[in-house]
Design an enzyme around this catalytic site. Structure first.
Site, mmCIF file in Angstrom:
data_model
loop_
_atom_site.group_PDB
_atom_site.id
_atom_site.type_symbol
_atom_site.label_atom_id
_atom_site.label_comp_id
_atom_site.label_asym_id
_atom_site.label_seq_id
_atom_site.Cartn_x
_atom_site.Cartn_y
_atom_site.Cartn_z
ATOM 1 N N SER A 113 0.836 -1.194 0.000
ATOM 2 C CA SER A 113 0.000 0.000 0.000
ATOM 3 C C SER A 113 0.871 1.245 0.000
ATOM 4 C CB SER A 113 -0.850 -0.022 1.279
ATOM 5 O OG SER A 113 -1.383 1.247 1.532
ATOM 6 N N TYR A 160 -2.181 -1.404 10.821
ATOM 7 C CA TYR A 160 -2.407 -1.909 9.458
ATOM 8 C C TYR A 160 -1.216 -1.544 8.559
ATOM 9 C CZ TYR A 160 -3.913 -1.903 4.612
ATOM 10 O OH TYR A 160 -3.952 -2.107 3.256
ATOM 11 N N LYS A 213 1.963 -3.864 6.506
ATOM 12 C CA LYS A 213 2.374 -3.806 5.093
ATOM 13 C C LYS A 213 3.888 -3.589 5.014
ATOM 14 C CE LYS A 213 -1.572 -4.576 3.311
ATOM 15 N NZ LYS A 213 -1.805 -5.900 2.754
HETATM 16 P P1 NAD Z 1 -11.037 -7.286 0.848
HETATM 17 O O1 NAD Z 1 -11.283 -7.301 2.315
HETATM 18 O O2 NAD Z 1 -12.160 -7.015 -0.059
HETATM 19 O O3 NAD Z 1 -10.361 -8.670 0.396
HETATM 20 C C1 NAD Z 1 -9.522 -9.415 1.253
HETATM 21 C C2 NAD Z 1 -9.985 -10.866 1.171
HETATM 22 O O4 NAD Z 1 -9.135 -11.671 1.998
HETATM 23 C C3 NAD Z 1 -11.406 -11.069 1.702
HETATM 24 O O5 NAD Z 1 -12.136 -11.839 0.759
HETATM 25 C C4 NAD Z 1 -11.221 -11.816 3.023
HETATM 26 O O6 NAD Z 1 -12.310 -12.677 3.280
HETATM 27 C C5 NAD Z 1 -9.929 -12.556 2.774
HETATM 28 N N1 NAD Z 1 -9.127 -12.857 3.977
HETATM 29 C C6 NAD Z 1 -8.721 -12.006 4.956
HETATM 30 N N2 NAD Z 1 -7.959 -12.666 5.855
HETATM 31 C C7 NAD Z 1 -7.877 -13.955 5.427
HETATM 32 C C8 NAD Z 1 -7.224 -15.118 5.907
HETATM 33 N N3 NAD Z 1 -6.501 -15.113 7.036
HETATM 34 N N4 NAD Z 1 -7.357 -16.272 5.212
HETATM 35 C C9 NAD Z 1 -8.076 -16.326 4.068
HETATM 36 N N5 NAD Z 1 -8.717 -15.255 3.559
HETATM 37 C C10 NAD Z 1 -8.610 -14.082 4.232
HETATM 38 O O7 NAD Z 1 -9.841 -6.243 0.597
HETATM 39 P P2 NAD Z 1 -9.264 -5.642 -0.754
HETATM 40 O O8 NAD Z 1 -9.630 -4.208 -0.820
HETATM 41 O O9 NAD Z 1 -9.585 -6.536 -1.882
HETATM 42 O O10 NAD Z 1 -7.714 -5.685 -0.426
HETATM 43 C C11 NAD Z 1 -6.899 -6.765 -0.844
HETATM 44 C C12 NAD Z 1 -5.485 -6.522 -0.335
HETATM 45 O O11 NAD Z 1 -5.015 -5.263 -0.821
HETATM 46 C C13 NAD Z 1 -5.390 -6.445 1.187
HETATM 47 O O12 NAD Z 1 -4.174 -7.064 1.588
HETATM 48 C C14 NAD Z 1 -5.330 -4.954 1.452
HETATM 49 O O13 NAD Z 1 -4.650 -4.661 2.638
HETATM 50 C C15 NAD Z 1 -4.553 -4.464 0.242
HETATM 51 N N6 NAD Z 1 -4.796 -3.040 -0.061
HETATM 52 C C16 NAD Z 1 -6.085 -2.606 -0.240
HETATM 53 C C17 NAD Z 1 -6.315 -1.247 -0.493
HETATM 54 C C18 NAD Z 1 -7.724 -0.730 -0.662
HETATM 55 O O14 NAD Z 1 -7.918 0.482 -0.552
HETATM 56 N N7 NAD Z 1 -8.717 -1.563 -0.961
HETATM 57 C C19 NAD Z 1 -5.239 -0.353 -0.558
HETATM 58 C C20 NAD Z 1 -3.951 -0.834 -0.385
HETATM 59 C C21 NAD Z 1 -3.732 -2.187 -0.134
HETATM 60 N N1 UFG Z 2 -12.721 11.041 3.245
HETATM 61 C C1 UFG Z 2 -13.785 11.879 3.512
HETATM 62 N N2 UFG Z 2 -14.917 11.339 4.053
HETATM 63 C C2 UFG Z 2 -15.047 10.013 4.316
HETATM 64 C C3 UFG Z 2 -13.954 9.158 4.015
HETATM 65 C C4 UFG Z 2 -12.810 9.715 3.483
HETATM 66 O O1 UFG Z 2 -13.698 13.083 3.298
HETATM 67 O O2 UFG Z 2 -16.093 9.590 4.821
HETATM 68 C C5 UFG Z 2 -11.509 11.611 2.650
HETATM 69 C C6 UFG Z 2 -10.238 11.349 3.444
HETATM 70 O O3 UFG Z 2 -10.037 12.360 4.406
HETATM 71 C C7 UFG Z 2 -9.180 11.330 2.351
HETATM 72 C C8 UFG Z 2 -9.924 10.780 1.129
HETATM 73 O O4 UFG Z 2 -11.302 10.957 1.406
HETATM 74 O O5 UFG Z 2 -8.764 12.646 2.057
HETATM 75 C C9 UFG Z 2 -9.660 9.304 0.899
HETATM 76 O O6 UFG Z 2 -9.918 8.573 2.104
HETATM 77 P P1 UFG Z 2 -10.047 6.984 2.127
HETATM 78 O O7 UFG Z 2 -10.401 6.589 3.518
HETATM 79 O O8 UFG Z 2 -10.931 6.520 1.028
HETATM 80 O O9 UFG Z 2 -8.569 6.488 1.743
HETATM 81 P P2 UFG Z 2 -7.159 6.793 2.424
HETATM 82 O O10 UFG Z 2 -6.334 7.486 1.402
HETATM 83 O O11 UFG Z 2 -7.291 7.411 3.735
HETATM 84 O O12 UFG Z 2 -6.608 5.302 2.661
HETATM 85 C C10 UFG Z 2 -6.637 4.325 1.633
HETATM 86 C C11 UFG Z 2 -6.822 2.944 2.246
HETATM 87 C C12 UFG Z 2 -5.610 2.554 3.035
HETATM 88 C C13 UFG Z 2 -4.397 2.681 2.184
HETATM 89 C C14 UFG Z 2 -4.286 4.064 1.593
HETATM 90 C C15 UFG Z 2 -3.131 4.179 0.645
HETATM 91 O O13 UFG Z 2 -7.943 2.916 3.104
HETATM 92 O O14 UFG Z 2 -5.721 1.208 3.405
HETATM 93 O O15 UFG Z 2 -5.481 4.363 0.874
HETATM 94 O O16 UFG Z 2 -3.185 3.144 -0.260
HETATM 95 F F1 UFG Z 2 -3.304 2.450 2.949
#
Ligand code: NAD
Ligand code: UFG
Length: 330
Positions: free
Chosen positions: A124, A148, A152
């Site tokens: 991330s 969290y 990472k």
């Molecule tokens: P998500 O929660 O939709 O998907 C994660 C999946 O992993 C889920 O289906 C959950 O059931 C499964 N899971 C969790 N723990 C498990 C375990 N111990 N064993 C088996 N399955 C398990 O999340 P996502 O948004 O698809 O994110 C996927 C990956 O990308 C995550 O590692 C997350 O940290 C990373 N990531 C997501 C974002 C974002 O904004 N969505 C940003 C940066 C990094």
């Molecule tokens: N925001 C609002 N209102 C809300 C939610 C968010 O104004 O209800 C704003 C936040 O302040 C920020 C922007 O929208 O300025 C984006 O916020 P998000 O919560 O959607 O995303 P972040 O950038 O805070 O974090 C996300 C993921 C993290 C990841 C990060 C960088 O949630 O897991 O992007 O990849 F680490």
């Protein structure tokens, strides 16, 4: 390739499964459904015409994962499974450290044991901490503000050390920026449990009338309109980046930003959502959220140069597809 996709029923994992199948890879999914639904498996078959093998297991359980390595000739692993709610990680740090670190260690250990030499990891942009954008892969990492984020950074370190210690082990650390949107079919998308923490799923719930209004978390940042700026990337572009990453994996450690290289403010995103979808999203400006930074966007040139990948979809497609999924699915 036969690719083990952990977390393959989740938001990013399901879209990546679609793109892998489209590129003739065989996908084996391991997911414990802690944050996803089994119905996604059928939707994957509807979209691709192929039902991936599925194991409902916890990937922190080494013996259960080993069964998959015994049943299939795995060529590579894409590790999405993990817990991802920043706020929850502060109140439940041990759950986050256990789930996210033990899963990474169990999988890398089994890869080394079974000579599976391709590993792609969901990292991330949060690992950069608060530094000036555009963020580049060779910048020093800064301390993150929550457990969290630490999981990472630590997982990156575990995989880097594993690659250094095991000749031939190739790892790709993909630093995602802000994934949003959904598959154009409207069948799969982001479906968080409870009240969403992230901006886009909150906006779609407000538009649908399930939540009264959006709180814009601060308008006094040093940005174009005072609201936070992020690099939103369409989840289908992000998914395609994984296919390129695993197909072009080089020995050792490879780090790539997966973003668009463009920043968009909260108000710009909300206004685009209202205009493209012709629907109102009531909002009010409130105070900042602790731990938030003003601006975060990628320098995405390394992935373009080395993987021949770049994001193609813009904010309009992101807001359109996020809304289509919300309308289709609830
Ligand atoms: P998500 O929660 O939709 O998907 C994660 C999946 O992993 C889920 O289906 C959950 O059931 C499964 N899971 C969790 N723990 C498990 C375990 N111990 N064993 C088996 N399955 C398990 O999340 P996502 O948004 O698809 O994110 C996927 C990956 O990308 C995550 O590692 C997350 O940290 C990373 N990531 C997501 C974002 C974002 O904004 N969505 C940003 C940066 C990094
Ligand atoms: N925001 C609002 N209102 C809300 C939610 C968010 O104004 O209800 C704003 C936040 O302040 C920020 C922007 O929208 O300025 C984006 O916020 P998000 O919560 O959607 O995303 P972040 O950038 O805070 O974090 C996300 C993921 C993290 C990841 C990060 C960088 O949630 O897991 O992007 O990849 F680490």
């Amino acid at each position: 390739m036969n690719i083990l996709v952990t977390g393959g029923l989740g938001f990013i994992g399901s879209h990546t499964t679609v793109e892998l199948i489209k590129n003739n890879h065989e996908v084996i999914i391991a997911d414990n459904l802690i944050n996803s639904k089994i119905e996604v498996l059928d939707k994957l078959s509807t979209i691709t015409g192929i039902k991936p093998s599925f194991y409902q297991i916890d990937v922190t359980d080494e013996s259960q994962v080993e069964e998959i390595f015994s049943n299939h000739k795995i060529n590579g692993v894409i590790h999405f499974a993990g817990l991802k709610a920043v706020g929850e990680s502060v109140s439940k740090p041990l759950e986050y450290y256990f789930n996210n670190l033990v899963s990474t260690m169990a999988l890398s250990k089994l890869c080394v044991k079974h000579r599976v030499d391709k590993f792609v990891f969901s990292s991330s942009a949060t690992v950069y901490g608060d530094q000036p954008s555009p963020l580049k892969e060779d910048m020093d990492l800064k301390k993150t503000t929550n457990p969290y984020g630490e999981t990472k950074a630590m997982s990156e370190r575990i995989l880097t050390d594993t690659a250094h210690a095991n000749d031939g082990f190739a790892v790709s650390l993909l630093r995602y920026f802000n994934p949003v949107g959904a598959h154009e079919s409207g069948l799969i998308g982001e479906d968080p449990n409870g009240i969403p923490n992230n901006l886009m799923p909150f906006v779609t719930k407000v538009a649908k009338g399930q939540l009264p209004k959006l709180s814009v978390l601060g308008n006094d940042y040093d940005t174009i309109d005072g609201t936070g700026v992020r690099d939103y990337i369409h989840v289908v572009d992000l998914a395609k980046g994984h296919v390129k990453a695993i197909e072009n994996l080089k020995n050792g450690v490879n780090i790539y930003n997966l973003g668009t290289g463009r920043g968009t403010s909260v108000l710009e995103l909300v206004n685009a959502f209202m205009k493209v979808n012709d629907i109102d999203v009531p909002y009010e400006i409130v105070g900042r959220r602790p731990g938030d930074i003003a601006t975060c966007y990628a320098d995405a040139s390394k992935a373009e140069k080395e993987l021949d990948w770049k994001a193609e979809l813009g904010i309009e497609e992101m807001v359109r597809d996020a809304w289509k999924f919300e309308m289709n699915n609830k």
